[in-house]
Enzyme design. Structure first.
Site, mmCIF file in Angstrom:
data_model
loop_
_atom_site.group_PDB
_atom_site.id
_atom_site.type_symbol
_atom_site.label_atom_id
_atom_site.label_comp_id
_atom_site.label_asym_id
_atom_site.label_seq_id
_atom_site.Cartn_x
_atom_site.Cartn_y
_atom_site.Cartn_z
ATOM 1 N N GLY A 720 0.804 -1.232 0.000
ATOM 2 C CA GLY A 720 0.000 0.000 0.000
ATOM 3 C C GLY A 720 0.821 1.259 0.000
ATOM 4 O O GLY A 720 0.286 2.345 0.193
ATOM 5 N N GLU A 756 4.954 -6.343 1.436
ATOM 6 C CA GLU A 756 4.614 -6.816 0.089
ATOM 7 C C GLU A 756 4.139 -5.658 -0.801
ATOM 8 O O GLU A 756 2.973 -5.589 -1.139
ATOM 9 C CB GLU A 756 3.551 -7.916 0.166
ATOM 10 N N PRO A 757 5.077 -4.779 -1.173
ATOM 11 C CA PRO A 757 4.712 -3.658 -2.035
ATOM 12 C C PRO A 757 4.491 -4.088 -3.483
ATOM 13 O O PRO A 757 5.141 -5.024 -3.959
ATOM 14 C CB PRO A 757 5.938 -2.751 -1.950
ATOM 15 N N ARG A 759 2.498 -1.585 -6.250
ATOM 16 C CA ARG A 759 2.457 -0.331 -6.982
ATOM 17 C C ARG A 759 3.735 0.506 -6.845
ATOM 18 O O ARG A 759 4.224 1.089 -7.809
ATOM 19 C CB ARG A 759 1.260 0.441 -6.410
ATOM 20 N N TYR A 799 -11.391 4.212 -10.230
ATOM 21 C CA TYR A 799 -11.027 4.839 -8.949
ATOM 22 C C TYR A 799 -10.934 6.353 -9.033
ATOM 23 O O TYR A 799 -10.380 6.964 -8.118
ATOM 24 C CB TYR A 799 -9.625 4.398 -8.503
ATOM 25 N N CYS A 826 -17.226 2.498 -25.914
ATOM 26 C CA CYS A 826 -18.611 2.960 -25.856
ATOM 27 C C CYS A 826 -19.128 2.963 -24.427
ATOM 28 O O CYS A 826 -19.953 2.128 -24.036
ATOM 29 C CB CYS A 826 -19.477 2.116 -26.772
ATOM 30 N N GLU A 827 -18.593 3.853 -23.637
ATOM 31 C CA GLU A 827 -18.988 4.053 -22.237
ATOM 32 C C GLU A 827 -18.740 5.517 -21.927
ATOM 33 O O GLU A 827 -17.675 6.050 -22.275
ATOM 34 C CB GLU A 827 -18.066 3.255 -21.286
ATOM 35 N N TYR A 855 -1.090 -1.792 -12.321
ATOM 36 C CA TYR A 855 -2.528 -1.960 -12.550
ATOM 37 C C TYR A 855 -2.983 -1.310 -13.858
ATOM 38 O O TYR A 855 -4.049 -0.722 -13.940
ATOM 39 C CB TYR A 855 -3.341 -1.415 -11.359
#
Ligand code: ADP
Ligand code: ASP
Ligand code: MG
Length: 876
Positions: A720, A756-757, A759, A799, A826-827, A855
C-alpha cells in the site's frame, strides 16, 4: 544620465492606482522600487495615483497610544513614532519636509489633548489617521526630490463616507464605507493638478449631510487596499495595483503553508471569498467597488516586481473546477442560542436576530437545529470587544439560553461550484471527523465550505489539509494556467523540494516517439526505474523480507528484475503463482494470499513451495483435512481501511478481506483441531498510503496479537506504499518510514518483518503511449480522443485515479487548451483525464499517460474487441 521627461499627458489619459502596503513603504530600498514602478507607469502614458499605508507597525503603535490613559505616556509614544519617520528621512538623505513636520506636530497635540474634546472614537480615528498622513507626506517629499513631480492629496477630500442603517458609532468611525460611484469630476479636477499623485489609504471623511459631518473616519484595519479600490472606481482606472510583500494571492497563507501555490488569475467573486475568509493580502471590502465598473486588480510584490502576481477581474470560465484556496480566520466567536421547541415559536429567529442588530453586530455563519441556532461573529466586520459580546449575551438571555464559544477558528475551502467538488473531499472531511467541529456551513453562492473548530488546531491542520486537497485532486495544481509556483519555490532557501517523481520518460522522448510510430497503444516499461524503487525499499533496515505483489504487473521481465534484486513474490491466484514459478529462480520465496478462492486453489498451492494464507474461518471449518499439519499465514482485519479511494481500502467491515479480530479465538481453536500452525500474521489496509506512521501501527497491532498466538514467526505488514501522482504532492518519506519501522521492531524484535509492495515498485516505471484520433467541442468542453481508453487503463474510470497526461509530440508548446481526454470505448466513463491543460493537439499526436506501470496492462480487457496494448520493455 536622467532619461528625457515623458510627453505631457492628455486630459483623458488613463489612470492607474498603485497601493503600497506597510512593509512596502518602510525602507529606503522599497521607496526606490516605488519610484521606479511609478515612473514606469507614467512613462507608459498613465496618470498615477499612489495610495500608501502607514509604515509597518505604525498603526499598531497609534492604536496603543489611543489605549493609553496617561497623557505623558501618550506623548512619549508620539516621540517614538516620530523617530521612525526621522530615521527613514535620514536614510533618504532628506531634511524634514514641512508637510511631515505639521503632521507630527498635530499628532503630538492630539496625544496631549486626549479624547475629551472630540469624543473617544472620533479622537481615535484622528490619531490613527496620522499613520497614513505621515507616510504619504514623507513619500511625496521623496518622490519629488528624486525627480518625479508628485502632488500630495488629502484622501479625505476625495473619499466620502456613507452612513449605513444600523451602523453603530464605532463602525461609522473606525470601519466606514465610502460611496465610490464613478465621478468624472474628480478625474477632471486632478488632471488639472498634475500627473502623479500620492495619497493616504485607510482614511475618509464623513459626508456633509451627516451629524458630525467632516469628521475623519477609518476604513477598518487593512483598509488601505479598499482606499485604492475606491479611487480606482471613482476614477474608473485602467487597473488597481496592490503592491505588498508577497507576489499575489496564494492557495493558502504562505507564511503558514510554504507549499501554497500562487493563484495567477481569479474572478472577483472567488477572490472576494478568499479575502473575506481570511487571506489578509486583500482587505475583504476592496473588491466590491471594482466589480460594477469592471476595473481589474493586480497584486504584486514590491520587492520582486518581476514576479507575475495575481490578476483579479470579471469572471472567466476557462479553468478546471477546483478548490482555489483554503483560508483560516482566527478569533471567531460563536453564539449558540438554545430554546426548546423554537421552531414552533413564531418570530423566535426575528427576536434573536433583532438583538444582534440592536448591538450593531453582523452575523456571518449560521447553523440551526431543532432547538438551537448557532451563529458566528466575524471580528473583521464587527470590531468585537468583550463588552459588546457580554451586552449581547445579557439581552439574548431574556429570550433563550445563550452560550458563547471562543476562541474558535473558521477554516474555509473556496472554489466556484463547491458542491460539484464534494466527491473529491472525502479525505479532507475525514480529518474534520477527528476534531470538535462546532459548525459547518456551505455558502448559498456555492463558493465556500466552512468548518468552525477550536482555534488551537488551526496552525498544524492547515498545511496538512492543503496537502490533502492536492493529493485528492480537489486543488488542481496541475492547471498551470491558474496555479503558479509555490511560495517556497519563489521565496524559499533555494532548495526546492524533490519533484513529485523524477520522470524517466522526460529523457527518453525520441525513443518513445519511435516506439509510438511503430504501433499504438503501447505500454512501455523502464526496468532501471523498477530497480531503483526496489533498492530504495531494500534500504529499509528493519524489513527482513520484501515480496513483490505481482498483481500490479506480471510482465516476466519485471518479475526477473525483482528476483535479481532479491525480492520474494506475493501471488493471489494459481495463475499468478504459475507465472512466477515459470519465471523466477526456485529459491525466491513465494506467498499465496488469495481471497474467497475455491478449495482447489488451496489444494494446488499447497503442492508448491508457497506459504499459504487464510483470511476466514470457512476453509478450516469445511476443508480442515486439506490443511492438516500445515503452517499457514493468517490475514486479519484490523477494523479499518486506508487508501486513495474507497475501492482500494481493504480493511473494516465494508471490505471483504481479512479475518475480523473478534474471530481470532475461533480460528485458533479450529487450527488446533486440525494441527495447523499459524506461522505468520498479515494485514493490509489499502493502497496509496502516504503516511509513514501507518505501517508502524500495523506492525505494533499485529505483534500484540502474535503474542497471544505464540506460534508466529513473522509479521507481514502488507504493502500500500503510495506513489504521489499530482504535481506538488509529497512523496512517501522512506527515511521516516525506516525510523518508524526500526522503532516498532525494537519493541517486538522477536518477529521477522515482511512487506509486500506492488504499486510502489512499478507505477512510475510504466507509461501508456496512445495517439490522438479526433476532437470535439460540446458547449464549453473540448474532448480530445485517443486510440485507447478504459480497455487499456481502467484506473481513472474505476477509482477516479489521476494519471498525468503529456503531449509527447508537442512537449515544448505552451499548454493553452483545456481538454477532456477520452478513449474510443462505448462508455461515458471512458475518460482518461478531465480538464487537462495541454498544448493544442492534432490528429496523430502521441500522448503519454504516466504512472501506468501498475494496474495498467493487468487490468486491461478485450471490451469492445479493441486491440490490446502491446508491452515493450526498456532495459536502459
Ligand atoms: P500590506 O501591509 O502590504 O497590506 P498585508 O500584511 O496586509 O500586506 O498582506 C500581505 C500578507 O498577507 C502576506 O505577507 C501573507 O502573510 C498574508 N496572507 C494571508 N493569506 C494569504 C494568501 N492566501 N495569499 C497571500 N498572502 C496571504
Ligand atoms: N495602516 C492600516 C492598518 O495597518 C491600513 C493598512 O495598512 O491597510 O491597518
Ligand atoms: Mg494589508
Amino acid at each position: 544620465m536622467t532619461p528625457p521627461a515623458p510627453e505631457p499627458l492628455a486630459a483623458d489619459a488613463p489612470w492607474i492606482v498603485m497601493k503600497f502596503g506597510g512593509t512596502s513603504v518602510a525602507t529606503l530600498p522599497r521607496w526606490q522600487n516605488i519610484r521606479e514602478l511609478v515612473a514606469g507607469r507614467r512613462t507608459e502614458g498613465a496618470r498615477v495615483l499612489v495610495v500608501v499605508s502607514a509604515l509597518t507597525g505604525i498603526t499598531d503603535a497609534l492604536k496603543q497610544l489611543c489605549a493609553e490613559v496617561d497623557a505623558g505616556k501618550r506623548s512619549e509614544a508620539t516621540r517614538t513614532i516620530a523617530q521612525r519617520h526621522y530615521e527613514l528621512l535620514e536614510h533618504m538623505q532628506l531634511a524634514l519636509p514641512d508637510t511631515l513636520g505639521t503632521r507630527l506636530h498635530d499628532l503630538a497635540q492630539l496625544a496631549a489633548d486626549g479624547p475629551a474634546a472630540t469624543g473617544e472614537l472620533a479622537w481615535q480615528a484622528q490619531v490613527q489617521a496620522h499613520g497614513e498622513l505621515m507616510s504619504s507626506a514623507l513619500g511625496a517629499a521623496f518622490l519629488s526630490h528624486s525627480g518625479l513631480a508628485t502632488e500630495w492629496l488629502d484622501a479625505r477630500d476625495c473619499l466620502t463616507a456613507v452612513a449605513l442603517p444600523n451602523q453603530n458609532e464605532r463602525t461609522r468611525l473606525l470601519s466606514s464605507m465610502v460611496d465610490s460611484r464613478h465621478d468624472p469630476r474628480l478625474a477632471a479636477r486632478l488632471a488639472g493638478l498634475g500627473e502623479v499623485f500620492i495619497t493616504q489609504g485607510f482614511i475618509a471623511r464623513e459626508g456633509a449631510s451627516e451629524k458630525g459631518a467632516g469628521r475623519t473616519v477609518l476604513l477598518g484595519r487593512g483598509g488601505s487596499d479598499t482606499s485604492a479600490s475606491y479611487f480606482g472606481a471613482l476614477l474608473k482606472a485602467q487597473r488597481v495595483e496592490i503592491w505588498t510583500d508577497v507576489a499575489g494571492m496564494f492557495t493558502a497563507n504562505p507564511r503558514q503553508v510554504p507549499g501554497a501555490r500562487l493563484l495567477q488569475k481569479l474572478d472577483y467573486e472567488e477572490a472576494q471569498e478568499i479575502a473575506s475568509t481570511g487571506a489578509k493580502v486583500l482587505h475583504p471590502r476592496c473588491l466590491s467597488p471594482l466589480r460594477e465598473p469592471r476595473v481589474p486588480l493586480l497584486i504584486k510584490d514590491t520587492n520582486r516586481p518581476e514576479l507575475d502576481g495575481t490578476v483579479i477581474g470579471p469572471e472567466v470560465r476557462e479553468h478546471a473546477p477546483s478548490v482555489k484556496a483554503i483560508s483560516a480566520r482566527k478569533n471567531i466567536t460563536l453564539v449558540s442560542m438554545e430554546s426548546v421547541g423554537m421552531w414552533q415559536q413564531v418570530g423566535f429567529l426575528a427576536d434573536v436576530f433583532a438583538q444582534f442588530k440592536q448591538h450593531g453586530l453582523s452575523v456571518d455563519l449560521i447553523g440551526s437545529a431543532e432547538t438551537n441556532v448557532t451563529v458566528s461573529l466575524d471580528p473583521t466586520e464587527n470590531l468585537l470587544d468583550s463588552d459588546a459580546i457580554a451586552a449581547l449575551a445579557t439581552d439574548l438571555a431574556k429570550v433563550c439560553r445563550v452560550k458563547v464559544i471562543a476562541p474558535c477558528a473558521a477554516i474555509t475551502l473556496v472554489g466556484r461550484g463547491m458542491r460539484s467538488l464534494l466527491h473529491t473531499l472525502s479525505g479532507v472531511l475525514a480529518e474534520f471527523g477527528q476534531l470538535r467541529v462546532h459548525l459547518i456551513s456551505q455558502s448559498s453562492n456555492n463558493l465556500n465550505l466552512t468548518f468552525v473548530v477550536d482555534e488551537e488546531v488551526v496552525d498544524t491542520l492547515l498545511p496538512h489539509l492543503h496537502e490533502l486537497l492536492i493529493a485528492a485532486g480537489a486543488l488542481r495544481t496541475d492547471d498551470s494556467a491558474l496555479f503558479g509556483p509555490s511560495w517556497q519555490a519563489l521565496y524559499g532557501s533555494g532548495e526546492l523540494p524533490a519533484p513529485a517523481a523524477a520522470w524517466w520518460h522526460a529523457g527518453q522522448r525520441p525513443r518513445l516517439l519511435q516506439l509510438a510510430a511503430e504501433a499504438t497503444p503501447r505500454y512501455v516499461y523502464h526496468l532501471p526505474t523498477v530497480r531503483q524503487q526496489a533498492r530504495e525499499l531494500k534500504s529499509l533496515a528493519a524489513v527482513d523480507r520484501l515480496h513483490y505483489a505481482v498483481k500490479a504487473n506480471t510482465h516476466p521481465a519485471i518479475l526477473r528484475a525483482l528476483a535479481q534484486e532479491g525480492f520474494g513474490f506475493e501471488c493471489v491466484s494459481p495463475g499468478e503463482l504459475k507465472a512466477v514459478l515459470a519465471t523466477v529462480p526456485d529459491t525466491a520465496p513465494l506467498l499465496f494470499t488469495p481471497n474467497f478462492a475455491p478449495r482447489d486453489d488451496y489444494a494446488w498451492a499447497l503442492t508448491t513451495r508457497a506459504s499459504v494464507s487464510l483470511d476466514a474461518l470457512y476453509p478450516l471449518e469445511h476443508w480442515g483435512e486439506l490443511f492438516r499439519g500445515r503452517e499457514i499465514v493468517l490475514r486479519v482485519d484490523l477494523g479499518r481501511g486506508l487508501g486513495h479511494h474507497e475501492k482500494v481500502r481493504t480493511g473494516g467491515a465494508g471490505s471483504k478481506f481479512g479475518l475480523p479480530v473478534e474471530q481470532l479465538d475461533a480460528f485458533l481453536r479450529l487450527a488446533d483441531v486440525h494441527g495447523v500452525s499459524v506461522r505468520g500474521l498479515h494485514a493490509h489496509l489499502g493502497s496509496g498510503i502516504l503516511d509513514d506512521a501507518h505501517w508502524g501501527e500495523v506492525y505494533a497491532q499485529l505483534a500484540s496479537l502474535a503474542e497471544r498466538i505464540g506460534s508466529v514467526a513473522f509479521i507481514d505488514i502488507g504493502g500500500g506504499l503510495g506513489v504521489p501522482s499530482h504535481p506538488g504532492e509529497a512523496r512517501l518519506d522512506i527515511a521516516a518510514l525506516d525510523r518508524v519501522l526500526r522503532e516498532v521492531k525494537a519493541a517486538y524484535p522477536h518477529y521477522q518483518l515482511w512487506m509486500e509492495p506492488g504499486r510502489y515498485l512499478v507505477a512510475d516505471a510504466g507509461v501508456l503511449l496512445t495517439r490522438v484520433t479526433q476532437q470535439k467541442g460540446k458547449s464549453a468542453l473540448r474532448y480530445l480522443g485517443v486510440d485507447t481508453g478504459m480497455n487499456s487503463l481502467i484506473r481513472p474510470a474505476l477509482y477516479d485515479a489521476w494519471h498525468e497526461i503529456v503531449n509527447l509530440t508537442r512537449l515544448d508548446e505552451p499548454a493553452t487548451a483545456l481538454y477532456q481526454v477520452v478513449g474510443p470505448i462505448c462508455e461515458s466513463g471512458d475518460v482518461l483525464g478531465t480538464d487537462r491543460r495541454l498544448p493544442e493537439a492534432q490528429e496523430g499526436d502521441v500522448m503519454l499517460i504516466a504512472q501506468a506501470g501498475a494496474y495498467g496492462k493487468v487490468m486491461s480487457s478485450p471490451y469492445n474487441l479493441r486491440d490490446e496494448a502491446e508491452e515493450v520493455v526498456l532495459d536502459d
